[in-house]
Design a protein around this motif. Structure first.
Motif, PDB file in Angstrom:
ATOM      1  N   THR A 178      22.341  -5.330   2.223  1.00  0.00           N
ATOM      2  CA  THR A 178      22.598  -5.808   0.861  1.00  0.00           C
ATOM      3  C   THR A 178      21.394  -5.503  -0.008  1.00  0.00           C
ATOM      4  N   LEU A 179      21.568  -4.594  -0.973  1.00  0.00           N
ATOM      5  CA  LEU A 179      20.455  -4.188  -1.835  1.00  0.00           C
ATOM      6  C   LEU A 179      20.008  -5.324  -2.742  1.00  0.00           C
ATOM      7  N   LEU A 180      18.699  -5.413  -2.938  1.00  0.00           N
ATOM      8  CA  LEU A 180      18.111  -6.413  -3.818  1.00  0.00           C
ATOM      9  C   LEU A 180      17.505  -5.714  -5.029  1.00  0.00           C
ATOM     10  N   PRO A 181      17.698  -6.290  -6.215  1.00  0.00           N
ATOM     11  CA  PRO A 181      17.065  -5.695  -7.402  1.00  0.00           C
ATOM     12  C   PRO A 181      15.552  -5.876  -7.356  1.00  0.00           C
ATOM     13  N   TYR A 182      14.845  -4.893  -7.880  1.00  0.00           N
ATOM     14  CA  TYR A 182      13.385  -4.938  -7.895  1.00  0.00           C
ATOM     15  C   TYR A 182      12.876  -4.122  -9.069  1.00  0.00           C
ATOM     16  N   TRP A 183      11.627  -4.323  -9.418  1.00  0.00           N
ATOM     17  CA  TRP A 183      10.969  -3.480 -10.407  1.00  0.00           C
ATOM     18  C   TRP A 183       9.496  -3.376 -10.053  1.00  0.00           C
ATOM     19  N   ILE A 184       8.962  -2.179 -10.289  1.00  0.00           N
ATOM     20  CA  ILE A 184       7.559  -1.925 -10.007  1.00  0.00           C
ATOM     21  C   ILE A 184       6.752  -2.319 -11.229  1.00  0.00           C
ATOM     22  N   GLU A 185       5.890  -3.306 -11.063  1.00  0.00           N
ATOM     23  CA  GLU A 185       5.060  -3.766 -12.180  1.00  0.00           C
ATOM     24  C   GLU A 185       3.935  -2.782 -12.449  1.00  0.00           C
ATOM     25  N   SER A 186       3.272  -2.326 -11.377  1.00  0.00           N
ATOM     26  CA  SER A 186       2.144  -1.415 -11.579  1.00  0.00           C
ATOM     27  C   SER A 186       1.732  -0.760 -10.275  1.00  0.00           C
ATOM     28  N   GLY A 187       1.058   0.386 -10.414  1.00  0.00           N
ATOM     29  CA  GLY A 187       0.328   0.955  -9.319  1.00  0.00           C
ATOM     30  C   GLY A 187       1.063   1.825  -8.324  1.00  0.00           C
ATOM     31  N   ALA A 188       2.054   2.620  -8.750  1.00  0.00           N
ATOM     32  CA  ALA A 188       2.679   3.542  -7.802  1.00  0.00           C
ATOM     33  C   ALA A 188       1.616   4.480  -7.246  1.00  0.00           C
ATOM     34  N   ASN A 189       1.679   4.725  -5.952  1.00  0.00           N
ATOM     35  CA  ASN A 189       0.732   5.574  -5.228  1.00  0.00           C
ATOM     36  C   ASN A 189      -0.688   4.990  -5.243  1.00  0.00           C
ATOM     37  N   ASP A 219       0.857  -1.177   0.000  1.00  0.00           N
ATOM     38  CA  ASP A 219       0.000   0.000   0.000  1.00  0.00           C
ATOM     39  C   ASP A 219       0.904   1.241   0.000  1.00  0.00           C
ATOM     40  N   THR A 220       1.353   1.645  -1.171  1.00  0.00           N
ATOM     41  CA  THR A 220       2.242   2.814  -1.253  1.00  0.00           C
ATOM     42  C   THR A 220       1.480   4.120  -1.062  1.00  0.00           C
ATOM     43  N   ALA A 221       0.189   4.137  -1.332  1.00  0.00           N
ATOM     44  CA  ALA A 221      -0.595   5.363  -1.152  1.00  0.00           C
ATOM     45  C   ALA A 221      -0.564   5.819   0.304  1.00  0.00           C
ATOM     46  N   THR A 222      -0.699   4.884   1.221  1.00  0.00           N
ATOM     47  CA  THR A 222      -0.655   5.229   2.645  1.00  0.00           C
ATOM     48  C   THR A 222       0.730   5.727   3.042  1.00  0.00           C
ATOM     49  N   LEU A 223       1.781   5.075   2.554  1.00  0.00           N
ATOM     50  CA  LEU A 223       3.149   5.503   2.874  1.00  0.00           C
ATOM     51  C   LEU A 223       3.434   6.892   2.306  1.00  0.00           C
ATOM     52  N   LEU A 232       6.231  10.435  -4.142  1.00  0.00           N
ATOM     53  CA  LEU A 232       5.025  10.233  -4.938  1.00  0.00           C
ATOM     54  C   LEU A 232       5.217   9.199  -6.043  1.00  0.00           C
ATOM     55  N   ASP A 233       6.400   9.165  -6.661  1.00  0.00           N
ATOM     56  CA  ASP A 233       6.655   8.225  -7.759  1.00  0.00           C
ATOM     57  C   ASP A 233       7.252   6.898  -7.290  1.00  0.00           C
ATOM     58  N   CYS A 234       7.378   6.711  -5.980  1.00  0.00           N
ATOM     59  CA  CYS A 234       7.958   5.500  -5.373  1.00  0.00           C
ATOM     60  C   CYS A 234       9.426   5.310  -5.748  1.00  0.00           C
ATOM     61  N   GLY A 235      10.070   6.366  -6.210  1.00  0.00           N
ATOM     62  CA  GLY A 235      11.459   6.276  -6.639  1.00  0.00           C
ATOM     63  C   GLY A 235      12.461   6.103  -5.523  1.00  0.00           C
ATOM     64  N   ASP A 236      12.025   6.210  -4.297  1.00  0.00           N
ATOM     65  CA  ASP A 236      12.949   6.054  -3.171  1.00  0.00           C
ATOM     66  C   ASP A 236      12.799   4.712  -2.459  1.00  0.00           C
ATOM     67  N   ILE A 237      12.082   3.785  -3.049  1.00  0.00           N
ATOM     68  CA  ILE A 237      11.965   2.442  -2.477  1.00  0.00           C
ATOM     69  C   ILE A 237      13.300   1.723  -2.611  1.00  0.00           C
TER      70      ILE A 237
END
Length: 92
Positions: free
Chosen positions: A58-69, A32-36, A44-49
């Motif tokens: 240890t950083l893990l690779p990830y990608w946002i499939e859909s639904g920022a905010n 639930d990124t809208a609440t965060l 707002l763009d979830c670019g700081d996740i």
């Protein structure tokens, strides 16, 4: 356990594995990124996740499939190894 420098918020994400051990496995996490975002804990763009392995650094690779905010942002995270049972990773 270490924290990423300059990140003030962290949430543990528990992954369950009832099968055999997995290597370089991609896990779908819905957040639930809208609440965060409305709480001022995320851009707002979830670019700081960021996601880390259970060591907290240890950083893990990830990608946002859909639904920022949104209440159901779909994010795929690639985990180096998941043993049978449970494993914690961290969302920053």
């Amino acid at each position: 356990m270490a924290w990423l420098t300059n990140w003030n918020y962290r949430k543990a994400v528990t992954i369950s594995n009832i099968g055999s051990a997995l290597t370089d496995y991609q896990v779908l996490i819905t957040i639930d990124t809208a609440t965060l975002i409305s709480a001022g804990k995320m851009r707002l763009d979830c670019g700081d996740i960021r996601f880390t392995d259970d060591d907290g650094s240890t950083l893990l690779p990830y990608w946002i499939e859909s639904g920022a905010n949104t209440a159901s942002t779909k994010i795929w995270v690639k985990i180096p190894s998941i043993s049978t049972g449970t494993k914690a990773i961290y969302l920053y």
